[in-house]
Scaffold this motif. Structure first.
Motif, short mmCIF file in Angstrom:
data_model
loop_
_atom_site.label_atom_id
_atom_site.label_comp_id
_atom_site.label_asym_id
_atom_site.label_seq_id
_atom_site.Cartn_x
_atom_site.Cartn_y
_atom_site.Cartn_z
N LEU A 98 0.83 -1.20 0.00
CA LEU A 98 0.00 0.00 0.00
C LEU A 98 0.87 1.26 0.00
O LEU A 98 0.55 2.24 -0.69
N ALA A 99 1.96 1.21 0.75
CA ALA A 99 2.89 2.34 0.76
C ALA A 99 3.44 2.60 -0.63
O ALA A 99 3.55 3.77 -1.06
N PHE A 100 3.78 1.54 -1.37
CA PHE A 100 4.30 1.69 -2.74
C PHE A 100 3.28 2.40 -3.64
O PHE A 100 3.64 3.29 -4.42
N LYS A 101 2.03 2.02 -3.53
CA LYS A 101 1.00 2.64 -4.37
C LYS A 101 0.84 4.13 -4.05
O LYS A 101 0.72 4.96 -4.96
N ILE A 102 0.86 4.46 -2.78
CA ILE A 102 0.72 5.87 -2.39
C ILE A 102 1.95 6.66 -2.81
O ILE A 102 1.85 7.81 -3.25
N ILE A 103 3.13 6.04 -2.72
CA ILE A 103 4.37 6.70 -3.16
C ILE A 103 4.29 7.02 -4.64
O ILE A 103 4.67 8.12 -5.08
N ALA A 104 3.81 6.08 -5.45
CA ALA A 104 3.68 6.30 -6.89
C ALA A 104 2.79 7.51 -7.17
O ALA A 104 3.13 8.39 -7.98
N TRP A 105 1.65 7.59 -6.49
CA TRP A 105 0.75 8.73 -6.69
C TRP A 105 1.36 10.03 -6.17
O TRP A 105 1.17 11.10 -6.77
N SER A 106 2.09 9.95 -5.09
CA SER A 106 2.77 11.14 -4.56
C SER A 106 3.80 11.65 -5.56
O SER A 106 3.93 12.87 -5.77
N GLN A 107 4.53 10.74 -6.19
CA GLN A 107 5.53 11.13 -7.18
C GLN A 107 4.88 11.71 -8.43
O GLN A 107 5.42 12.63 -9.06
N ILE A 108 3.71 11.19 -8.79
CA ILE A 108 2.96 11.76 -9.92
C ILE A 108 2.58 13.22 -9.62
O ILE A 108 2.74 14.10 -10.47
N VAL A 109 2.10 13.46 -8.41
CA VAL A 109 1.70 14.82 -8.01
C VAL A 109 2.92 15.74 -7.97
O VAL A 109 2.90 16.87 -8.49
N LEU A 110 4.02 15.28 -7.36
CA LEU A 110 5.22 16.10 -7.26
C LEU A 110 5.79 16.42 -8.64
O LEU A 110 6.22 17.55 -8.90
N ASP A 111 5.79 15.43 -9.53
CA ASP A 111 6.35 15.66 -10.86
C ASP A 111 5.45 16.57 -11.69
O ASP A 111 5.93 17.30 -12.55
N SER A 112 4.15 16.53 -11.43
CA SER A 112 3.24 17.46 -12.10
C SER A 112 3.51 18.89 -11.63
O SER A 112 3.51 19.84 -12.42
#
Length: 480
Positions: A98-112
């Motif tokens: 679950l942490a991995f999935k949230i990290i992926a979405w966090s990185q999407i937001v940060l990169d946006s």
């Protein structure tokens, strides 16, 4: 309400671009990532466990190490990205998936959000809206950036930290901005060590810029920048010395499991005679005949030593056995203490020395130049991605090469203008790109393209400048 939103988006182009970038990243997450990485659980890569194990051991046992009670386990990964993972590891109650999935979405937001940073850095540097918008568009849809958003690797976060540091550095010459820039660069170095090269280059660029604008070489702002970097990145070498009595400024892979000395020195040998470790590494793993390049056989007796080293690797090489186990080529692995790593290392050390002494032109010039060629003119993957056609991959790499060459041409155009020698971003870009390409090609030699990502992104700035420069020049000629 809808009409107002559309009107506002048209007026504020950068928000439209950010929305475009976010959409591209979300689409890649749902429809492209599994195809690109060849698996549904694309969040985890080969290096992911290193960062996870370090922070998990710190949280659970109070020791930052990838494996308890090992000499070099304390230094296998710098703590920046591990601490980032740790936030989500704790939030999810230590549920790693679950942490991995949230990290992926966090990185999407940060990169946006990084798209907006690219826009603002361009505005601060070039004072040109068209250049800034184009630069942000290129970044928003640049595939070599957003493919890293969905995987638990340090690339995405380190790029964000680099851009945020440059945002404050180019924003306004205030002590607060310089301190914030230094803190963020220090954290960026702790996230991806290759950013450490930026430290002397940024200081050098600041000194030149200051000399031109104020007639001084140093001021308190530059000193505060250095102090800020020292307060963040400096904690790593300080911890290594004070707690473990070792002077380590970067990282140490640990000399065990997949990165045991037999594997390390085998790849080092290959990089002494050629650019890639394939197909030789796979051939050794799969018990196939190994096709070494001609450079391996120009020294009498080396072919026999190579055969002996390969046979030892296959029978009692610790690192190779772990790779074979991971690839399901064989079951089990060679335990530490039951290996013959020392024998293998001695052979490869001798073979590398032979190349240095008897094949100098190839070792010191042709291989590094081929590395440099690959860094800029790479047109394909070493191993084809499952489900993705080779022509499409080749086209993407061709696009990357076009942008790199455009960035170099943009730097040349800027050099013809009076402000180039004192443009902070231009100085940093040319210094970091040149230094890192040379260091990577001639010394480090592990030519994974992701290690060049920060150079690629910096070169997008002068590339965008070039495109607008040519567009304006061509349009003006048509009008005249």
């Amino acid at each position: 309400m809808i009409n107002y939103t559309i009107k506002n988006l048209k007026k504020n182009k950068i928000f439209t671009v950010v929305l475009l970038g976010l959409t591209v990243r979300i689409l890649f997450y749902f429809f492209g990532a599994a195809l690109y990485y060849g698996k549904e659980n694309f969040f985890k890569g080969g290096d992911t466990n290193w960062w996870v194990d370090n922070i998990a051991n710190l949280i659970n046992y109070g020791v930052y190490t990838d494996e308890l009670n090992t000499e070099y386990g304390y230094f296998t990964r710098l703590p920046g990205y591990s601490f980032f993972i740790g936030i989500f590891y704790l939030i999810t109650g230590k549920n790693v998936f679950l942490a991995f999935k949230i990290i992926a979405w966090s990185q999407i937001v940060l990169d946006s959000f990084a798209i907006y940073l690219v826009y603002k850095i361009s505005i601060f540097t070039f004072k040109n809206e068209k250049t800034a918008v184009l630069n942000s568009i290129i970044y928003a849809v640049y595939p070599f950036v957003f493919v890293w958003n969905v995987i638990v690797y340090a690339e995405s976060l380190s790029v964000f930290l680099l851009l945020l540091s440059l945002f404050f550095l180019t924003r306004k010459e205030t002590t607060t901005n310089y301190i914030l820039s230094g803190i963020l660069l220090g954290i960026g170095i702790l996230t991806r060590i290759q950013l450490i090269l930026l430290l002397p280059l940024v200081v050098f660029s600041l000194i030149i810029h200051l000399k031109k604008t104020n007639g001084q070489y140093l001021n308190k702002q530059i000193l505060w920048f250095c102090i800020a970097v020292g307060m963040t990145y400096g904690t790593w070498p300080a911890r290594n010395y004070l707690l473990h009595n070792k002077i380590i400024f970067t990282q140490h892979l640990g000399d065990k499991k997949h990165w045991a000395p037999d594997r390390i020195y085998f790849t080092s040998y290959l990089w002494s005679v050629k650019t890639d470790i394939e197909p030789q590494f796979s051939q050794v793993m799969k018990n196939m005949p190994v096709e070494f390049p001609e450079a391996s056989y120009i020294i009498k007796g080396d072919s026999i030593k190579l055969l002996k080293a390969v046979e030892l690797m296959r029978t009692c090489g610790e690192g190779l056995s772990y790779f074979r186990e991971s690839e399901k080529i064989s079951e089990g692995h060679v335990e530490k203490g039951k290996d013959c790593n020392n024998q293998i290392v001695e052979i490869f050390k001798e073979l590398i020395q032979h190349q240095k002494e008897n094949n100098k032109l190839n070792y010191y010039l042709w291989v590094p130049l081929n590395n440099l060629k690959k860094a800029i003119f790479k047109f394909s993957l070493t191993q084809t991605k499952k489900g993705i056609s080779s022509p499409f991959i080749n086209l993407l790499f061709l696009y990357r090469t076009f942008l790199i060459l455009s960035g170099i041409a943009g730097l040349y155009i800027l050099s013809r203008k009076n402000g180039f020698k004192y443009s902070l971003l231009s100085l940093i870009t040319i210094g970091y790109s040149l230094s890192w390409y040379i260091f990577h090609s001639f010394y480090y030699r592990n030519m994974e393209i992701r290690y060049l990502l920060h150079c690629d992104i910096l070169l997008l700035f002068p590339a965008s400048y070039l495109f607008i420069y040519l567009l304006d020049k061509y349009t003006l000629k048509k009008i005249v």
